[in-house]
Design a protein around this motif. Sequence first.
Motif, PDB file in Angstrom:
ATOM      1  N   ASN A  94      67.967  24.763  26.676  1.00 56.86           N
ATOM      2  CA  ASN A  94      67.493  24.415  27.783  1.00 56.86           C
ATOM      3  C   ASN A  94      66.937  23.099  27.433  1.00 56.86           C
ATOM      4  O   ASN A  94      67.695  22.168  28.131  1.00 56.86           O
ATOM      5  CB  ASN A  94      66.099  25.309  28.251  1.00 56.86           C
ATOM      6  CG  ASN A  94      66.189  26.402  28.655  1.00 56.86           C
ATOM      7  OD1 ASN A  94      67.425  26.688  29.616  1.00 56.86           O
ATOM      8  ND2 ASN A  94      65.335  27.789  28.082  1.00 56.86           N
ATOM      9  N   LEU A 142      70.141  21.143  28.374  1.00 57.20           N
ATOM     10  CA  LEU A 142      70.500  21.029  29.928  1.00 57.20           C
ATOM     11  C   LEU A 142      69.189  19.766  30.485  1.00 57.20           C
ATOM     12  O   LEU A 142      70.418  19.632  31.592  1.00 57.20           O
ATOM     13  CB  LEU A 142      70.901  22.393  30.510  1.00 57.20           C
ATOM     14  CG  LEU A 142      71.135  23.535  30.494  1.00 57.20           C
ATOM     15  CD1 LEU A 142      70.877  25.065  30.174  1.00 57.20           C
ATOM     16  CD2 LEU A 142      72.474  23.369  30.223  1.00 57.20           C
ATOM     17  N   LYS A 143      68.812  19.999  29.887  1.00 55.76           N
ATOM     18  CA  LYS A 143      67.793  18.574  30.780  1.00 55.76           C
ATOM     19  C   LYS A 143      68.744  17.611  30.595  1.00 55.76           C
ATOM     20  O   LYS A 143      68.422  16.298  31.331  1.00 55.76           O
ATOM     21  CB  LYS A 143      66.628  18.194  30.491  1.00 55.76           C
ATOM     22  CG  LYS A 143      65.446  19.498  30.551  1.00 55.76           C
ATOM     23  CD  LYS A 143      64.334  19.153  29.739  1.00 55.76           C
ATOM     24  CE  LYS A 143      63.715  20.872  30.024  1.00 55.76           C
ATOM     25  NZ  LYS A 143      62.200  20.800  28.686  1.00 55.76           N
ATOM     26  N   LEU A 162      71.161  16.123  31.655  1.00 54.29           N
ATOM     27  CA  LEU A 162      72.177  17.101  32.658  1.00 54.29           C
ATOM     28  C   LEU A 162      71.852  15.704  33.987  1.00 54.29           C
ATOM     29  O   LEU A 162      71.756  15.290  34.977  1.00 54.29           O
ATOM     30  CB  LEU A 162      72.937  18.096  32.975  1.00 54.29           C
ATOM     31  CG  LEU A 162      74.301  18.889  32.194  1.00 54.29           C
ATOM     32  CD1 LEU A 162      74.429  20.333  33.264  1.00 54.29           C
ATOM     33  CD2 LEU A 162      75.312  17.541  32.129  1.00 54.29           C
ATOM     34  N   GLU A 163      70.069  16.097  33.800  1.00 53.95           N
ATOM     35  CA  GLU A 163      69.693  16.126  35.446  1.00 53.95           C
ATOM     36  C   GLU A 163      68.710  13.942  34.559  1.00 53.95           C
ATOM     37  O   GLU A 163      68.930  13.358  35.224  1.00 53.95           O
ATOM     38  CB  GLU A 163      67.625  16.543  35.003  1.00 53.95           C
ATOM     39  CG  GLU A 163      68.440  18.239  35.459  1.00 53.95           C
ATOM     40  CD  GLU A 163      66.494  18.868  35.067  1.00 53.95           C
ATOM     41  OE1 GLU A 163      65.894  18.381  34.898  1.00 53.95           O
ATOM     42  OE2 GLU A 163      67.281  20.131  35.276  1.00 53.95           O
ATOM     43  N   ASN A 164      68.779  13.875  33.062  1.00 55.64           N
ATOM     44  CA  ASN A 164      68.526  12.405  32.838  1.00 55.64           C
ATOM     45  C   ASN A 164      69.356  12.272  31.654  1.00 55.64           C
ATOM     46  O   ASN A 164      69.090  11.968  30.386  1.00 55.64           O
ATOM     47  CB  ASN A 164      66.688  12.306  32.487  1.00 55.64           C
ATOM     48  CG  ASN A 164      66.843  10.581  31.798  1.00 55.64           C
ATOM     49  OD1 ASN A 164      66.565  10.554  32.822  1.00 55.64           O
ATOM     50  ND2 ASN A 164      65.938  10.818  31.497  1.00 55.64           N
ATOM     51  N   LYS A 195      75.841   8.824  35.806  1.00 49.58           N
ATOM     52  CA  LYS A 195      75.121   9.408  36.865  1.00 49.58           C
ATOM     53  C   LYS A 195      75.130  11.005  36.608  1.00 49.58           C
ATOM     54  O   LYS A 195      75.900  11.360  37.178  1.00 49.58           O
ATOM     55  CB  LYS A 195      75.561   8.700  38.441  1.00 49.58           C
ATOM     56  CG  LYS A 195      75.309   7.260  38.642  1.00 49.58           C
ATOM     57  CD  LYS A 195      76.252   7.221  40.366  1.00 49.58           C
ATOM     58  CE  LYS A 195      76.157   5.558  40.215  1.00 49.58           C
ATOM     59  NZ  LYS A 195      76.096   5.102  41.269  1.00 49.58           N
ATOM     60  N   ASN A 196      73.522  11.254  37.174  1.00 48.75           N
ATOM     61  CA  ASN A 196      74.011  12.784  37.428  1.00 48.75           C
ATOM     62  C   ASN A 196      73.952  13.514  38.160  1.00 48.75           C
ATOM     63  O   ASN A 196      74.556  15.084  38.430  1.00 48.75           O
ATOM     64  CB  ASN A 196      71.994  13.109  36.995  1.00 48.75           C
ATOM     65  CG  ASN A 196      71.318  12.711  38.490  1.00 48.75           C
ATOM     66  OD1 ASN A 196      71.711  11.726  38.988  1.00 48.75           O
ATOM     67  ND2 ASN A 196      69.567  12.690  38.060  1.00 48.75           N
ATOM     68  N   GLU A 197      73.829  13.365  39.732  1.00 48.39           N
ATOM     69  CA  GLU A 197      74.252  13.675  40.355  1.00 48.39           C
ATOM     70  C   GLU A 197      76.028  14.139  39.895  1.00 48.39           C
ATOM     71  O   GLU A 197      76.974  14.909  41.027  1.00 48.39           O
ATOM     72  CB  GLU A 197      74.922  13.636  41.806  1.00 48.39           C
ATOM     73  CG  GLU A 197      75.447  11.824  42.054  1.00 48.39           C
ATOM     74  CD  GLU A 197      74.427  10.774  41.787  1.00 48.39           C
ATOM     75  OE1 GLU A 197      74.796   9.385  41.669  1.00 48.39           O
ATOM     76  OE2 GLU A 197      73.849  10.487  40.914  1.00 48.39           O
ATOM     77  N   ASP A 221      77.598  18.001  35.333  1.00 44.67           N
ATOM     78  CA  ASP A 221      77.622  19.595  35.619  1.00 44.67           C
ATOM     79  C   ASP A 221      77.513  20.115  34.261  1.00 44.67           C
ATOM     80  O   ASP A 221      78.459  19.427  33.269  1.00 44.67           O
ATOM     81  CB  ASP A 221      78.646  20.274  36.612  1.00 44.67           C
ATOM     82  CG  ASP A 221      78.134  21.848  37.135  1.00 44.67           C
ATOM     83  OD1 ASP A 221      76.998  22.230  36.134  1.00 44.67           O
ATOM     84  OD2 ASP A 221      78.595  22.041  38.372  1.00 44.67           O
ATOM     85  N   ASP A 264      76.723  27.250  29.636  1.00 41.74           N
ATOM     86  CA  ASP A 264      75.086  26.954  28.651  1.00 41.74           C
ATOM     87  C   ASP A 264      75.369  26.995  27.051  1.00 41.74           C
ATOM     88  O   ASP A 264      75.972  27.562  26.903  1.00 41.74           O
ATOM     89  CB  ASP A 264      74.169  27.761  29.630  1.00 41.74           C
ATOM     90  CG  ASP A 264      73.579  27.494  30.877  1.00 41.74           C
ATOM     91  OD1 ASP A 264      74.083  27.209  30.364  1.00 41.74           O
ATOM     92  OD2 ASP A 264      73.262  29.456  30.765  1.00 41.74           O
TER      93      ASP A 264
END
Length: 739
Positions: A105, A108-109, A111-113, A122-124, A127, A131
Amino acid sequence: NFIDLIKIINNNNTKKIGLISEEIKGFAEKFDNHLRENYVNNNEKYEIVSFGEALSDVMMVKDKFELKTMKNVCELTSLSLKYFQKQMEKLIEKGRTKTHNELSNDLLKILENPKIVKSKLKNENLDVCYDPIIQSGGKYKLKPSAESNNDNLHYEYGTIIIMMGFRLRDYCSNISRTFLIDASKQQKEIYNILVTVFKKGLLMLRDNVELNKIYEKCISTIKKSKQPFLEKHFLKSCGWGIGLEFRDKNYIIKKNNKKLCKAGMIFNFQVGFENLCDKKKELKGLNLAKTYSIIIGDTVLVTDDQPEFLTKFNRKLLEYELNGDMDGNKGNDDKKNNNNNNNKKKGATDDAYLPPDDEPYRRVTRQSNRKSAQEQKEQLAARRERGKKQVKLLKERTKRLEELLIECGGNLLNEKNENEWIDPECFRDSTDLPSSIKQTKLYIDLHRECLICPIMDHCVPFHITTIKNFSISTTPDGTYLRINFICPSSESSSKSKQKNQPELYLKHRDSHFIKELTYKNNNKSGDNNLQFCYQKLKELQKQHKTNKKNKLLNRTMKKQDRLQRAPSNKILILKELSLKPSLGGRKRGTGRLETHQNGFKYIDHSRNEVHVLFNNIKNAFFQKSKNTTAVIIHFHLINPIMIGKKPSKHVQVYRDVIERFEELGRRRRYDYDGTRAEQEEQKRIKRTNLQFKLFCDKSSEFAKDNGFLNLEFEKPAMDLVFNGVPNKQSTNIYPTESC
């Protein structure tokens, strides 16, 4: 849509219909039956054909845009793996642990930042392919379908495997690595064999090579190694094609696949051994560490030559030792003592990787061992010693500052703020106003530096320092003179606005300010008083600036002693010299330097003089011509003197001995290579150097005879030249004995 599709099928001469049947199992049969029952003539036969393989052939070769996207996402994946390595090492060093799921996890963070790993993506657009899979403690599954469980990360003599892959605009990447903690000799050997297998297989991955040959090369490398039994533990495939699809089924590197790999294709190339057992760890009862697996995987680009790595991370074995070497023997102390006596040099380096003396049971890592502990102790001792000196210096400086505060009240240099507003005084009383002033006309008083304005039948004087600007404009209606005064700017909550308020306002906050005055003169009367006032105001403004500049110069310039002329038979003269800084003027002639009883006098071609007194010279330099264009005498002064219109602390006289510009057409008839000119130039340099040297030596003796003992000409060390920026541009710097 289905009716339109039937029309296209009936109008087409071909009898084949293509479907990606592998991706939509069962749909092909239903589609065929529905087609025949409802829409297509029963007499005609249609064949359902799969074209998934042909689509893979097209999609596998990447264009420039796809390749750039793949490189960007692979860079992010590599950075994420380095981030995981640092987190893992911190946990091991501190003796803590986390579950595999928590570590997954944390990854995976990213990907958000993405800035966590210093990525600019850019995070948008990001993907995950799957996992992140983190495995340890004897439970391993080397497939992307595996999952990270809730068991704690096991690193006591253990093996940690990580597999991860991210997407950028649906383009995939993948990387796999293995970390061995306190590896045994057998584990190290097997890992090195796997690295060799990876290299041999990867070298086969090039243009126009069948995929099954790559797999066969890996198997043959294992058979030729020292551990041929590893063949049965080897993975069933060595990777697959990757791109928009994470795993292209038609381009799997396995035994029976005879597909050709082409330049421009991208593969996830990975090798590994599953379900291995380490006997030494089994004998020691390390149940969670005895069973292990190893995997190495990277995303690579196929080229005409060697493949290019898109994911970049070290593939060599990283040795993490927490509890010492697995193969070390604790007995036979006598043998150890003999070995230590024979190998003292080796022992010194080996001790560096033992636990610190003050904590003998502490874990040993790359950041924490006896060597690093000793370095930390030395640094701590130096820091403490430096701290004591700083405290002592602080007390001495504080005491000195307190004494200065008592002596001068805090103003050490007796300096005043140049921008501080001082109220100007034009007239003490209205009776001092000139009697010739009319109450209907403007008047300029050049002596008092003020403008007298008629306001409400009264004459009001305004000093030139209170006037911001002024302008005049002429229209058919008349002449207008507009005068803007210094006044506070509009109020604002921002601190920057408050700081930019004029000094006049800061001193008189409660006063009222006039922002502007406009006067009109009727042109019909023929009186041009406003135009005359405008010209006088410009003259007054110029006069005020000149007076202010002169006052500043008088404050900074110190009055020098008068130059005492020496007897004519004792005057030392050096001719054909130029001066820096220049005295001004268009003509650049040469001058001469004379030595008198208390100083030097420079006289140029226009009979302008510059006096440099002996008691005002801080340093004097003589630089002979050695790979330079001129011979130089330079004076660094204590107090500045006026040269032309500017004060200067540096005075330099020089003579050019090398022509800065050479006219190629003026050589002598038989002197083709300029040899004679070079010989003359060398003679001129020697003659000028000697002439300047004799002048400096005699001037020093002459100054000493007259009581000035400190005048000595220093010579720069030309061999110790270095480059630097003392003022605004890069230049050569020559050190001397005292400068």
